[in-house]
Design a protein around this motif. Structure first.
Motif, PDB file in Angstrom:
ATOM      1  N   GLU A 212       0.832  -1.209   0.000  1.00  0.00           N
ATOM      2  CA  GLU A 212       0.000   0.000   0.000  1.00  0.00           C
ATOM      3  C   GLU A 212       0.865   1.257   0.000  1.00  0.00           C
ATOM      4  N   ASP A 213       1.914   1.254   0.805  1.00  0.00           N
ATOM      5  CA  ASP A 213       2.777   2.436   0.881  1.00  0.00           C
ATOM      6  C   ASP A 213       3.497   2.708  -0.433  1.00  0.00           C
ATOM      7  N   LYS A 214       3.680   1.665  -1.244  1.00  0.00           N
ATOM      8  CA  LYS A 214       4.328   1.826  -2.551  1.00  0.00           C
ATOM      9  C   LYS A 214       3.328   2.066  -3.680  1.00  0.00           C
ATOM     10  N   GLY A 215       2.057   2.222  -3.320  1.00  0.00           N
ATOM     11  CA  GLY A 215       1.070   2.633  -4.311  1.00  0.00           C
ATOM     12  C   GLY A 215       0.075   1.590  -4.760  1.00  0.00           C
ATOM     13  N   ALA A 216       0.070   0.420  -4.173  1.00  0.00           N
ATOM     14  CA  ALA A 216      -0.866  -0.616  -4.603  1.00  0.00           C
ATOM     15  C   ALA A 216      -2.308  -0.222  -4.290  1.00  0.00           C
ATOM     16  N   LEU A 217      -3.189  -0.512  -5.212  1.00  0.00           N
ATOM     17  CA  LEU A 217      -4.625  -0.337  -5.028  1.00  0.00           C
ATOM     18  C   LEU A 217      -5.297  -1.700  -5.165  1.00  0.00           C
ATOM     19  N   TYR A 218      -6.496  -1.818  -4.604  1.00  0.00           N
ATOM     20  CA  TYR A 218      -7.204  -3.093  -4.637  1.00  0.00           C
ATOM     21  C   TYR A 218      -8.674  -2.847  -4.981  1.00  0.00           C
ATOM     22  N   TYR A 219      -9.245  -3.792  -5.742  1.00  0.00           N
ATOM     23  CA  TYR A 219     -10.634  -3.696  -6.198  1.00  0.00           C
ATOM     24  C   TYR A 219     -11.325  -5.029  -5.948  1.00  0.00           C
ATOM     25  N   ASP A 220     -12.615  -4.961  -5.644  1.00  0.00           N
ATOM     26  CA  ASP A 220     -13.357  -6.208  -5.473  1.00  0.00           C
ATOM     27  C   ASP A 220     -13.694  -6.800  -6.838  1.00  0.00           C
ATOM     28  N   ALA A 221     -14.405  -7.911  -6.840  1.00  0.00           N
ATOM     29  CA  ALA A 221     -14.678  -8.612  -8.096  1.00  0.00           C
ATOM     30  C   ALA A 221     -15.537  -7.793  -9.042  1.00  0.00           C
ATOM     31  N   ASN A 222     -16.264  -6.803  -8.520  1.00  0.00           N
ATOM     32  CA  ASN A 222     -17.109  -5.941  -9.354  1.00  0.00           C
ATOM     33  C   ASN A 222     -16.406  -4.670  -9.800  1.00  0.00           C
ATOM     34  N   GLY A 223     -15.123  -4.542  -9.435  1.00  0.00           N
ATOM     35  CA  GLY A 223     -14.361  -3.375  -9.857  1.00  0.00           C
ATOM     36  C   GLY A 223     -14.452  -2.199  -8.923  1.00  0.00           C
ATOM     37  N   ASN A 224     -15.010  -2.381  -7.726  1.00  0.00           N
ATOM     38  CA  ASN A 224     -15.110  -1.301  -6.752  1.00  0.00           C
ATOM     39  C   ASN A 224     -13.829  -1.241  -5.925  1.00  0.00           C
ATOM     40  N   ARG A 225     -13.216  -0.061  -5.856  1.00  0.00           N
ATOM     41  CA  ARG A 225     -11.994   0.090  -5.087  1.00  0.00           C
ATOM     42  C   ARG A 225     -12.290  -0.089  -3.602  1.00  0.00           C
ATOM     43  N   GLY A 226     -11.390  -0.773  -2.898  1.00  0.00           N
ATOM     44  CA  GLY A 226     -11.605  -1.003  -1.479  1.00  0.00           C
ATOM     45  C   GLY A 226     -10.338  -1.384  -0.755  1.00  0.00           C
ATOM     46  N   ASP A 227     -10.463  -1.591   0.530  1.00  0.00           N
ATOM     47  CA  ASP A 227      -9.363  -2.034   1.368  1.00  0.00           C
ATOM     48  C   ASP A 227      -9.172  -3.535   1.173  1.00  0.00           C
ATOM     49  N   ALA A 228      -7.937  -3.972   0.972  1.00  0.00           N
ATOM     50  CA  ALA A 228      -7.686  -5.387   0.706  1.00  0.00           C
ATOM     51  C   ALA A 228      -8.175  -6.264   1.847  1.00  0.00           C
ATOM     52  N   ILE A 229      -7.989  -5.813   3.086  1.00  0.00           N
ATOM     53  CA  ILE A 229      -8.440  -6.614   4.227  1.00  0.00           C
ATOM     54  C   ILE A 229      -9.952  -6.801   4.176  1.00  0.00           C
ATOM     55  N   THR A 230     -10.660  -5.738   3.872  1.00  0.00           N
ATOM     56  CA  THR A 230     -12.116  -5.815   3.797  1.00  0.00           C
ATOM     57  C   THR A 230     -12.558  -6.728   2.664  1.00  0.00           C
ATOM     58  N   ILE A 231     -11.903  -6.629   1.507  1.00  0.00           N
ATOM     59  CA  ILE A 231     -12.258  -7.477   0.368  1.00  0.00           C
ATOM     60  C   ILE A 231     -12.058  -8.947   0.714  1.00  0.00           C
ATOM     61  N   LEU A 232     -10.950  -9.267   1.340  1.00  0.00           N
ATOM     62  CA  LEU A 232     -10.669 -10.653   1.704  1.00  0.00           C
ATOM     63  C   LEU A 232     -11.599 -11.134   2.819  1.00  0.00           C
TER      64      LEU A 232
END
Length: 538
Positions: A212-232
């Motif tokens: 995350e500190d190096k710029g990673a972003l995460y999206y759920d299966a529907n393409g909505n941006r979110g927190d990786a912990i929450t998605i998992l």
């Protein structure tokens, strides 16, 4: 307790030609039979015809059963588990055979199959499966190379169609055999739901903060941006694992970072497993290097340092309200820890270091469970040798952890046999604390990936999103079928470690690349893959 200061040479470990921890990341089953305690809800009698293969004595085709493939290799013969007869698969040439029985008119609900088995070993595959029941096929592998009767079990959801087929399958080399006896198929009384569950559906999130500190972003299966912990977590994860390094060059995975991540994990409603490496970098079968600050310590000083470091991190977690639920004292300890002082060639010394760490865990919180962890989850002779050694030194622990990557660590049947034996031999719960699989062989960054076409071939699943799903489901199923409900669960290793510049495998080199991104649970557009939804299917 043994007073010996040396140990036999360990079984040969498979060496990995990959970088550092990613560089070094079956066997005989116990001869003692595994006794499975009947589930309290298993109230119905067996619905199978001729479950003990006794009704027509020695016969080419046992009453009630059908055969396909090399049918001459399947027959009932004298010498059952309790006298009488049993099913045997054997031929003088290589063969593939199935012995099946289809049940009809079943009430929808969860059913459990049990069977007693023994085997010569040498099969390409030997298992009992529950097929065409309306839900995904469940395969329970028959333990290899045991002349004693061993009980196995598996559970499945039968849908309203009311049919299910019990399949006993062998794909074997010439002169290799299995025996099966006393098969049962009983209903729980529940209407609906899945097969029996395991309690830990874990993910290792050690690389997430740096990503995350190096710029990673995460999206759920529907393409909505979110927190990786929450998605998992929304996918079904309920436990997170964090490694601890003593003084890492990049400042990640140290005490401060672990505290930050623990707060997020607990806030998400997940439990916490803390994994002490007792090193400044990767600790694994090929690397158990002392932290630089401890390099000149005497053995007594090392023992104290293990206690103090373990206590310091865990006490800080407790003080901020994020007490660890489980702790690994060491990571992939095949060769020992803090080499050369804590080598597995000297179980007395190793036992002293392990006891020191375990004492610190229990001093902070007696309810925190202690895990001891080895790689090569399909290598039963290694596990027996190592755990016999530490148990002989009076080391007290709660859980046995195993790494299992199918492209390195052998067949699923080997994993099943080893976990069954560990749970029974030591009366301990077991966890597959590391597994993963690639969704592609393509690379995202310039660094060569560990998982490639050769490993995909060895792993037995396709290098695809579906192959990744199937691998995790298969490992879940193995753990689910450990006797006496001793299979606690599975952790998927680094599902959020995607390829971002600056977060490569080497903490001393900011320009190193990621060798793992094709085994993450997020694709190369950072979108959650189908395997995320599998987390909740345990």
């Amino acid at each position: 307790m043994s007073d010996s200061t040396t140990s036999p040479t360990p079984p040969t470990a498979r060496r990995r030609r990959v970088p550092r921890r990613l560089l070094a990341l079956g066997a005989a089953l116990a001869t003692a039979a595994t006794v499975l305690v009947a589930a309290p809800w298993a109230t119905a009698a067996s619905t199978l015809t001729n479950p003990g293969f006794d009704s027509n004595g020695a016969s080419q085709t046992p009453t009630g059963w059908s055969e396909s493939g090399t049918v001459a290799a399947s027959k009932s013969e004298y010498g059952g588990r309790n006298g009488g007869y049993h099913l045997a698969h054997w031929a003088s040439a290589a063969y593939t055979v199935e012995t099946t029985q289809t049940l009809t008119g079943l009430t929808a609900g969860t059913y459990t199959m049990t069977a007693w088995t023994r085997s010569s070993g040498g099969q390409g595959a030997s298992y009992i499966s529950l097929r065409n029941c309306g839900s995904s096929e469940v395969m329970v592998y028959i333990p290899t190379s045991t002349s004693s009767w061993t009980q196995i079990s598996g559970s499945i959801n039968v849908t309203s169609a009311g049919n299910c087929t019990v399949v006993i399958r062998s794909r074997a080399n010439a002169n290799n055999w299995i025996n099966v006896d006393d098969v049962t198929f009983t209903r729980s009384g529940s209407t609906g739901g899945g097969s029996s569950t395991i309690s830990i559906r874990g993910v290792d999130l050690s690389a997430l903060k740096k990503n995350e500190d190096k710029g990673a972003l995460y999206y759920d299966a529907n393409g909505n941006r979110g927190d990786a912990i929450t998605i998992l977590r929304n996918g079904g994860a309920n436990y997170a694992r964090l490694k601890v390094w003593v003084n890492p060059a990049d400042g990640y995975n140290n005490k401060a970072r672990v505290l930050t991540m623990a707060s997020r994990i607990k806030a998400a409603g997940m439990k916490l497993l803390v994994d002490f490496h007792y090193s400044d970098s990767w600790a694994d079968p090929g690397h158990q290097t002392k932290p630089a600050a401890w390099s000149g310590y005497s053995f007594a000083q090392l023992r104290d340092a293990v206690y103090n470091h373990t206590y310091d991190v865990l006490n800080a977690l407790r003080n901020q309200g994020t007490t660890a639920d489980m702790v690994q004292v060491g990571n992939e300890l095949n060769a020992g820890m803090l080499l050369p002082d804590g080598t597995s060639q000297n179980f007395y010394n190793l036992g002293q270091l392990l006891k020191s760490g375990i004492n610190a865990v229990k001093a902070v919180n007696t309810g925190t469970r202690v895990m001891l962890h080895l790689a090569e989850g399909g290598n039963n002779s290694l596990f027996r040798w190592w755990f016999d050694g530490v148990v002989g030194q009076g080391v007290q622990f709660d859980v046995i952890g195993a790494s299992y990557y199918p492209y390195w660590h052998g067949s699923l049947s080997g994993l099943q046999a080893n976990l069954n034996d560990m749970a029974t031999r030591y009366n301990k719960d077991v966890v597959v604390v590391e597994t993963a699989y690639g969704f592609t062989t393509a690379q995202k960054d310039a660094h060569e990936n560990i998982f490639n076409s050769s490993l995909a071939s060895a792993g037995g699943f396709p290098a695809s999103a579906q192959g990744q799903v199937d691998e995790l489901k298969a490992v879940y199923n193995v753990v689910r079928n450990v006797p006496n409900n001793r299979g606690l669960g599975v952790f998927y290793w680094e599902p959020a470690w995607t390829a971002v510049a600056g977060n490569g495998w080497d903490p001393t080199n900011p320009n190193s690349g990621n060798a793992w991104e094709n085994q993450a649970m997020f694709d190369y557009n950072s979108r959650a893959l189908p395997v995320v939804a599998v987390l909740g299917t345990a």
